[in-house]
Design an enzyme around this catalytic site. Structure first.
Site, PDB file in Angstrom:
ATOM      1  N   LYS A  29       1.090   4.233  -3.049  1.00 52.31           N
ATOM      2  CA  LYS A  29       0.760   5.640  -2.875  1.00 52.31           C
ATOM      3  C   LYS A  29       1.975   6.533  -3.150  1.00 52.31           C
ATOM      4  CE  LYS A  29      -3.604   5.357  -1.923  1.00 52.31           C
ATOM      5  NZ  LYS A  29      -4.622   5.922  -2.843  1.00 52.31           N
ATOM      6  N   TYR A  45       0.826  -1.211   0.000  1.00 50.72           N
ATOM      7  CA  TYR A  45       0.000   0.000   0.000  1.00 50.72           C
ATOM      8  C   TYR A  45       0.860   1.261   0.000  1.00 50.72           C
ATOM      9  CZ  TYR A  45      -3.442   3.471   1.411  1.00 50.72           C
ATOM     10  OH  TYR A  45      -4.238   4.593   1.467  1.00 50.72           O
TER      11      TYR A  45
END
Length: 231
Positions: A160, A156
């Site tokens: 990002k 994750y």
């Protein structure tokens, strides 16, 4: 009237952003994979529904056709849809795990943005807002005083971080469009099992703020609830 498309807008931050922008006078398209939930949100908020799965070429192409046919144009694109990915031993995560998260959080944003660029370029004041995370900030995840530094979520966080770089590159390549990334902060949503300390109203605030920037507004920035965030 300003027309806005928000991906993943049937719940949580996307839905609250839609609500706020409709209140600001925007004509908002509620993008959602699930037609029933998306239509419910659009009906409840007073927006328009468009079926949109950011990981599917055909779905994105159909959404472009729907919005083009409606004749609303498009002024603001909020790339909000994303997935957290698996929570597991970092060393046990597979390439397939990475691919699944990147498919939504990075490639999905690229797919949607490129598909809607012709409509955005026809706008007098085009804006792109990429909903990122403090978890994608190298500055935050290496600062012991920040909550982000205690999390070990390589998929994750790296997705990002990649989105942040895509944002700055697009801001340079598209000087006629305001392109910015936003960190909503640790907000209580389905995404994190409602563990965040912020409300969705608080988390949506910087997204809404950047969706409302004009032609003289910032571009290539990373904004948070408090203001500019460290990359």
């Amino acid at each position: 009237m300003t027309t806005t498309l928000i991906t993943g807008a049937n719940k949580s931050l996307g839905r609250e952003t839609a609500r706020r922008l409709i209140a600001e006078g925007h004509d908002v398209w509620i993008g959602a994979r699930n037609a029933e939930r998306g239509q419910e949100a659009a009906d409840a908020l007073g927006g328009r529904f468009v079926q949109l799965d950011v990981t599917d070429d055909a779905s994105v192409a159909a959404a472009v056709e729907t919005i083009t046919a409606a004749g609303t144009g498009l002024d603001v694109l909020v790339n909000n849809a994303g997935v957290p990915g698996p929570f597991a031993d970092p060393l046990a995560l597979t390439v397939a795990d990475y691919e699944g998260v990147y498919a939504a959080n990075v490639f999905g944003v690229v797919r949607v943005t490129q598909a809607f660029l012709p409509l955005l370029r026809a706008s007098q004041a085009p804006v792109i807002v990429n909903v990122s995370s403090g978890m994608g900030s190298i500055a935050a995840t290496t600062d012991p005083s920040r909550v982000e530094s205690g999390a070990v979520m390589p998929i994750y966080t790296s997705s990002k971080a990649a989105l942040n770089m895509v944002t700055t590159q697009w801001a340079t390549a598209l000087p006629e469009i305001r392109v910015n990334a936003v960190d909503p902060g640790y907000t209580a949503t389905d995404f994190n099992g409602h563990q965040g300390h912020q409300t969705v109203e608080e988390g949506a605030a910087p997204i809404v703020r950047m969706a409302l920037v004009g032609t003289d507004g910032p571009t290539g920035t990373f904004e948070s609830v408090e203001g500019p965030a460290g990359w």
